[in-house]
Design an enzyme around this catalytic site. Structure first.
Site, PDB file in Angstrom:
ATOM      1  N   ILE A 128       0.891  -1.168   0.000  1.00 44.63           N
ATOM      2  CA  ILE A 128       0.000   0.000   0.000  1.00 44.63           C
ATOM      3  C   ILE A 128       0.924   1.211   0.000  1.00 44.63           C
ATOM      4  CG2 ILE A 128      -1.703   1.350   1.254  1.00 44.63           C
ATOM      5  CD1 ILE A 128      -3.091  -1.136   2.017  1.00 44.63           C
ATOM      6  N   PRO A 129       1.001   1.897  -1.146  1.00 46.59           N
ATOM      7  CA  PRO A 129       2.133   2.786  -1.427  1.00 46.59           C
ATOM      8  C   PRO A 129       2.035   4.161  -0.786  1.00 46.59           C
ATOM      9  CG  PRO A 129       0.644   2.747  -3.295  1.00 46.59           C
ATOM     10  CD  PRO A 129       0.061   1.820  -2.271  1.00 46.59           C
ATOM     11  N   CYS A 130       2.212   4.210   0.534  1.00 47.36           N
ATOM     12  CA  CYS A 130       2.193   5.502   1.210  1.00 47.36           C
ATOM     13  C   CYS A 130       3.405   6.340   0.799  1.00 47.36           C
ATOM     14  CB  CYS A 130       2.155   5.320   2.715  1.00 47.36           C
ATOM     15  SG  CYS A 130       3.529   4.374   3.376  1.00 47.36           S
ATOM     16  N   HIS A 131       4.406   5.688   0.193  1.00 46.66           N
ATOM     17  CA  HIS A 131       5.579   6.452  -0.246  1.00 46.66           C
ATOM     18  C   HIS A 131       5.250   7.351  -1.428  1.00 46.66           C
ATOM     19  CE1 HIS A 131       5.544   2.670  -2.568  1.00 46.66           C
ATOM     20  NE2 HIS A 131       6.019   3.385  -3.552  1.00 46.66           N
ATOM     21  N   ARG A 132       4.069   7.159  -2.028  1.00 45.64           N
ATOM     22  CA  ARG A 132       3.691   8.007  -3.164  1.00 45.64           C
ATOM     23  C   ARG A 132       2.991   9.272  -2.718  1.00 45.64           C
ATOM     24  NH1 ARG A 132       1.561   2.843  -6.409  1.00 45.64           N
ATOM     25  NH2 ARG A 132       3.601   1.849  -6.715  1.00 45.64           N
TER      26      ARG A 132
END
Length: 171
Positions: A128-132
């Site tokens: 779940i790409p919270c880095h985006r």
DNA sequence: ACTATTCCGGTAA
DNA sequence: TTACCGGAATAGT
């Protein structure tokens, strides 16, 4: 609950520890955390080989090809209702793109700060790409680290930067 | 009372 | 004009 350990590229002793459990005949990931080697990989007799292979396959696929789309089930319900909304929105940001905390807040009719909180509480980093999600002025935070503050040995901002570079986000 | 924020006004170079 | 600070506003935990 079962843990499996997967090496993270580049950052030497860094691994991803994926926990999952089998709740009524279907497997779900319950959390992912960063750790350094010393972690215990629990091997249970009930260990679902099919599922652990799928986890390894998908993560390795993503590390080899940044455009790879995850289909691993995450138990998103472990979050508060608001966190669930944010995490869901995260999954809709495609690889190679980013949004700011403010932009996401506007979409969700919330506030940038609250969105940052929900990202910080993301139980499923990488898939779940919270880095985006980045800040309007710079890179924002990752795993509790910011530009000013760092908690453990590693500055997790470097990992966020690496993930974004891996996805060919220029910034 | 904390945050992985953002916006705006003031000041200085 | 641009760059950099402070402070207020903000929503969720």
């Amino acid at each position: 609950m079962i843990n499996i350990i997967i090496p993270f590229p580049v950052f030497k002793p860094l691994h991803l520890c994926v926990s999952f459990s089998n709740s009524c005949s279907s497997d779900v990931i319950t959390s992912i955390s960063y750790g350094q080697k010393t972690f215990q990989q629990s091997s249970s007799e009930v260990d679902n080989l099919i599922f652990t292979k799928k986890i390894k396959y998908e993560l390795e696929s993503y590390f080899n090809n940044p455009g790879f789309q995850f289909s691993l089930p995450c138990d998103i319900q472990l979050g508060t209702p608001f966190q669930q909304r944010v995490w869901q929105a995260l999954t809709e940001i495609p690889s190679g793109k980013v949004k700011t905390y403010g932009e996401l807040a506007k979409e969700l009719k919330s506030s940038a700060r609250a969105v940052g909180n929900a990202c910080r509480r993301n139980l499923f980093p990488v898939i779940i790409p919270c880095h985006r999600v980045v800040s309007a002025s710079g890179v924002g935070g990752y795993a509790g680290d910011t530009l000013d503050t760092q908690r453990g040995q590693i500055n997790f901002l470097q990992i966020k930067q690496w993930l974004l570079a891996h996805e060919a986000v220029d910034r």
